[in-house]
Design an enzyme around this catalytic site. Structure first.
Site, PDB file in Angstrom:
ATOM      1  N   LEU A  14       0.810  -1.219   0.000  1.00 21.32           N
ATOM      2  CA  LEU A  14       0.000   0.000   0.000  1.00 21.32           C
ATOM      3  C   LEU A  14       0.839   1.263   0.000  1.00 21.32           C
ATOM      4  CD1 LEU A  14      -2.962  -0.686   2.465  1.00 21.32           C
ATOM      5  CD2 LEU A  14      -3.090  -0.239   0.028  1.00 21.32           C
ATOM      6  N   THR A 189     -11.583  -0.934   5.182  1.00 15.69           N
ATOM      7  CA  THR A 189     -10.899  -0.096   6.168  1.00 15.69           C
ATOM      8  C   THR A 189     -11.490  -0.303   7.554  1.00 15.69           C
ATOM      9  OG1 THR A 189     -10.250   1.586   4.565  1.00 15.69           O
ATOM     10  CG2 THR A 189     -10.464   2.296   6.856  1.00 15.69           C
ATOM     11  N   LYS A 221     -17.814   8.707   7.656  1.00 16.66           N
ATOM     12  CA  LYS A 221     -18.133   7.303   7.922  1.00 16.66           C
ATOM     13  C   LYS A 221     -16.932   6.578   8.519  1.00 16.66           C
ATOM     14  CE  LYS A 221     -20.445   3.442   5.596  1.00 16.66           C
ATOM     15  NZ  LYS A 221     -20.961   2.969   4.281  1.00 16.66           N
ATOM     16  N   CYS A 379      28.936  -1.785  -9.952  1.00 21.99           N
ATOM     17  CA  CYS A 379      29.310  -3.083  -9.382  1.00 21.99           C
ATOM     18  C   CYS A 379      29.537  -4.100 -10.508  1.00 21.99           C
ATOM     19  CB  CYS A 379      28.252  -3.554  -8.384  1.00 21.99           C
ATOM     20  SG  CYS A 379      28.820  -4.905  -7.318  1.00 21.99           S
ATOM     21  N   GLN A 383      32.509  -4.716 -13.761  1.00 23.73           N
ATOM     22  CA  GLN A 383      33.123  -5.991 -14.131  1.00 23.73           C
ATOM     23  C   GLN A 383      32.822  -6.357 -15.579  1.00 23.73           C
ATOM     24  OE1 GLN A 383      31.810  -8.779 -11.133  1.00 23.73           O
ATOM     25  NE2 GLN A 383      32.552  -7.506  -9.450  1.00 23.73           N
ATOM     26  N   HIS A 505      28.189   0.706  -4.927  1.00 22.53           N
ATOM     27  CA  HIS A 505      26.796   1.027  -5.256  1.00 22.53           C
ATOM     28  C   HIS A 505      26.496   2.477  -4.878  1.00 22.53           C
ATOM     29  CE1 HIS A 505      25.236  -3.004  -6.315  1.00 22.53           C
ATOM     30  NE2 HIS A 505      26.173  -3.432  -5.480  1.00 22.53           N
ATOM     31  N   GLU A 507      24.233   4.336  -5.849  1.00 20.35           N
ATOM     32  CA  GLU A 507      22.793   4.606  -5.766  1.00 20.35           C
ATOM     33  C   GLU A 507      22.280   4.598  -4.330  1.00 20.35           C
ATOM     34  OE1 GLU A 507      23.013   0.081  -6.781  1.00 20.35           O
ATOM     35  OE2 GLU A 507      24.184   1.901  -7.060  1.00 20.35           O
TER      36      GLU A 507
END
Length: 539
Positions: A14, A189, A221, A379, A383, A505, A507
Site C-alpha cells: 500500500l 478499512t 463514515k 558493481c 566488471q 553502489h 545509488e
C-alpha cells in the site's frame, strides 16, 4: 522521545514505507531530528539471500547491513544515515532470543513470545530512538497476518509503557473503488481497523489509499466506525508524476500538523518547503534524455529501485527529465538484439549476480564503447566493462569472471581470497562503506571534487590485479582504488566522452535534494551526447 508506529491493512504494497518516509520528511522540515526503522515479520535474518523477484532490491546501509528496500526510501526522504538497528526481522528476533536461552540469560525461565520475544522487539525500538526527537517505526506485512502478531503486541505494550502523549499509531489502509457499485468502499478499512483494535491498538490517524477523491461523507463514515477524528482521516491518492510529490500531498491533508499536535510538540511549518522546488524541476525540466538500463530483473520495478531513483535525482540536479528505457539483457543476446540500444543518450548496467544475461550486458558495454555513448557501470557493470575491454581490446577472447566461468584462462574478474573459504551465503560479502582514493585529473575526481570518498559495497568478486597493468596500457584508467587493500574501485576509458564503472553502489547514497555526483555527471554527459547527436543529424 516521541514515537510514531505505522501499520497497514487490507492488502500489502500500500505504500506504508513511502508514507513513513514522507512523514519523516515533513517532520524534519519542522526542525525535528527524525529516524525511521522497519520491522519485517518474515523469518529470514535479512533479505540478503532473497530473490529480487520476491522482495525487490536489497538496500545496503553504511555499516554493511543488508536491509529492506523501504530503508532506501527512508534515507532518500530524510537526512539521517541508518544502521542495522533500523531494520529488524522475525528471524533476527528469534535468533537473538534462542542465543540468549542457550547462554542461560533467562535464568531457567520458560521462554515465550510474551515477554521474551516482545521484550526483544521493544529493546530494538529503544536502541534506534537514541539521539532523535521522533522515531517512526513501520511494521511490514498486513494487520491480521499471524507472523506479525508479536510485533503488534510489542507495540501495544510499548505504547502503554511510554504514555499517551508520546506515541501515535498511524494505520495505512485501502479504500477501493468498485466499478459494479460505482463508488469507493470503506468496509475493508473498517474491518482492518477493527482487527487492529482487537489486538489492543486504537489508531490515531487513518491514511486512506484511494484512486479518487475521498468525499466528506466517506471521511465521516470512516471517522465514526474507526473511532478517529474526521481531520485524522487522511486521503492518500496515487501521485501524478513522482513519489516526491507525496510530502506535499500529505502536507496539504494536514498529516504533519495532526502528528505534531498528537505528540504535544510545538513546531511551526517551515517558510519554504524544499519539496516544492524538487517537484517543480521534475514537472518542468529544460532537458530530456533517454537512458537504457540493461539488467536481468528488468520487468520488476523494485529490483533496481535505488538506481531508478538516483537517475531521477540526477535529472533534478540538471533540470532534466530522465526517461528510463528498461532493456532485458537476454534480449541483447538474440539475433539483431542490439536494436534497443540505438537512439539512447546513455547506457547503465546495474549490479547483479549469476551469469544469466551476462553476454547481453557485455554487448551493451561494447556498443557504448565503440559508439561513444556515455556508459555507467555499477558493481557488476564495472566488471562487465572490464571483461568486454579485455576480450575486444586486449584480444583475450575467453576473458571472463570466475563467477561465470571457473575455467576461464583469463580471470580478469575473480573472487577475493577471503571469500573462497566461505560457505554461508547470508551477510558474508564485502558489505558496507569502504574508502576510495581518487586519481587526480580523472572524471571521477572532477565529479566528486574530493580526493577521498566512502561508498557502499555488496559483492564477492573484484578486478584481478594481475591484469590491471595490461588494462591500463591499453587505455583503461583506474581512477579510484581502495588504498588499504589496493583494490580497483573506479575505471574510466581514454578517448571516450564518458565511460565510467564503479565497484560499489553509489545509488545507495543519492537523495533528491543531494544527487550522487557520479549520477549527476552521467546525466550531464547524456545531455551533451544528445546535443551532439542532434548537431550531427542537422549536418
Amino acid at each position: 522521545m516521541k514515537y510514531v508506529f505505522v501499520t497497514g491493512g487490507v492488502v500489502s504494497s500500500l505504500g506504508k514505507g513511502l508514507t513513513a518516509a514522507a512523514l519523516g520528511a515533513l517532520l524534519e522540515s519542522r526542525g525535528l531530528t527524525v529516524r525511521i526503522q522497519k520491522f519485517d515479520p518474515y523469518l529470514n535474518v535479512d533479505p540478503g539471500t532473497m530473490s529480487p523477484f520476491q522482495h525487490g532490491e536489497v538496500y545496503v546501509l553504511e555499516d554493511g547491513a543488508e536491509t529492506d528496500l523501504d530503508l532506501g526510501h527512508y534515507e532518500r526522504f530524510t537526512s539521517g544515515k541508518l544502521s542495522r538497528l533500523n531494520n529488524l526481522t522475525s528471524g533476527q528476533v528469534y535468533e537473538s532470543v534462542i542465543q540468549k536461552e542457550r547462554r542461560g540469560d533467562y535464568l531457567g525461565a520458560t521462554v515465550q513470545v510474551i515477554p521474551h520475544v516482545t521484550n526483544e522487539i521493544k529493546d530494538r525500538i529503544h536502541a534506534a530512538a537514541k539521539d532523535v526527537d521522533v522515531l517512526i517505526t513501520e511494521i511490514g506485512g498486513t494487520t491480521g497476518d499471524i507472523e506479525g502478531l508479536p510485533f503488534l503486541e510489542a507495540l501495544r505494550q510499548f505504547a502503554l509503557e511510554a504514555g499517551p502523549r508520546d506515541v501515535v499509531f498511524l494505520h495505512v489502509t485501502l479504500v477501493p473503488f468498485l466499478n459494479a457499485a460505482g463508488e469507493l468502499k470503506t468496509k475493508p478499512t473498517q474491518q482492518s481497523v477493527a482487527k487492529l483494535r482487537e489486538i489492543g491498538i486504537q489508531p490515531h490517524v487513518v491514511v486512506c489509499r484511494c484512486d479518487r477523491p475521498l468525499e466528506p461523507s466517506l471521511r465521516d463514515k470512516i471517522s465514526m466506525f474507526c473511532n478517529v477524528p474526521m481531520k485524522a482521516v487522511i486521503e492518500c491518492r496515487d501521485v501524478a508524476h513522482s513519489i516526491y510529490e507525496l510530502p506535499l500531498a500529505l502536507q496539504k491533508e494536514g498529516l504533519d500538523e495532526i502528528v505534531i499536535e498528537l505528540l504535544g510538540l510545538k513546531r511551526p511549518p517551515p517558510a519554504k518547503n524544499i519539496w516544492e522546488e524538487i517537484v517543480r524541476r521534475i514537472l518542468t525540466p529544460a532537458h530530456e534524455v533517454r537512458i537504457g538500463v540493461v539488467g536481468k530483473y528488468i520487468e520488476l520495478q523494485d529490483a533496481y529501485k535505488s538506481v531508478y531513483e538516483s537517475l531521477t535525482h540526477a535529472g533534478i540536479a540538471n533540470n532534466c527529465r530522465v526517461n528510463i528505457v528498461r532493456i532485458d539483457a537476454e534480449d541483447l543476446e538474440k539475433k539483431n538484439g542490439l536494436a534497443p540500444l540505438r537512439g539512447l543518450d546513455g547506457i547503465l548496467v546495474p549490479g547483479g549476480f549469476g551469469d544469466r544475461g551476462t553476454e547481453g550486458k557485455i554487448a551493451a558495454a561494447r556498443h557504448a564503447r565503440e559508439k561513444k555513448v556515455p556508459y555507467y557501470g555499477l558493481c557488476l557493470g564495472l566488471q562487465i566493462a572490464v571483461i568486454e575491454f579485455a576480450r575486444d581490446v586486449l584480444k583475450l577472447s575467453r576473458a571472463n569472471s570466475t563467477e561465470f566461468d571457473l575455467k576461464t584462462p583469463h580471470p580478469v574478474i575473480n573472487m577475493m581470497e577471503e571469500q573462497k573459504k566461505i560457505i554461508d551465503k547470508g551477510a558474508t560479502m564485502r558489505l558496507g562503506s569502504y574508502e576510495c582514493a581518487l586519481t587526480a585529473g580523472t572524471r571521477a575526481r572532477k565529479a566528486y571534487g574530493k580526493t577521498h570518498v566512502r561508498e557502499r559495497h555488496r559483492h564477492r568478486y573484484e578486478v584481478n590485479n594481475a591484469y590491471v597493468g595490461q588494462l591500463q596500457r591499453a587505455g583503461m584508467i583506474v581512477s579510484g582504488i581502495n588504498p588499504r587493500r589496493n583494490l580497483v574501485e573506479i575505471i574510466e576509458l581514454k578517448n571516450h566522452p564518458w565511460f565510467l564503472g564503479v565497484q560499489f553502489h553509489p545509488e545507495f547514497q543519492s537523495k533528491p535534494s543531494a544527487p550522487h555526483p557520479l549520477f549527476a555527471a552521467f546525466i550531464v554527459a547524456a545531455i551533451k551526447n544528445k546535443r551532439g547527436g542532434a548537431r550531427r543529424r542537422r549536418k
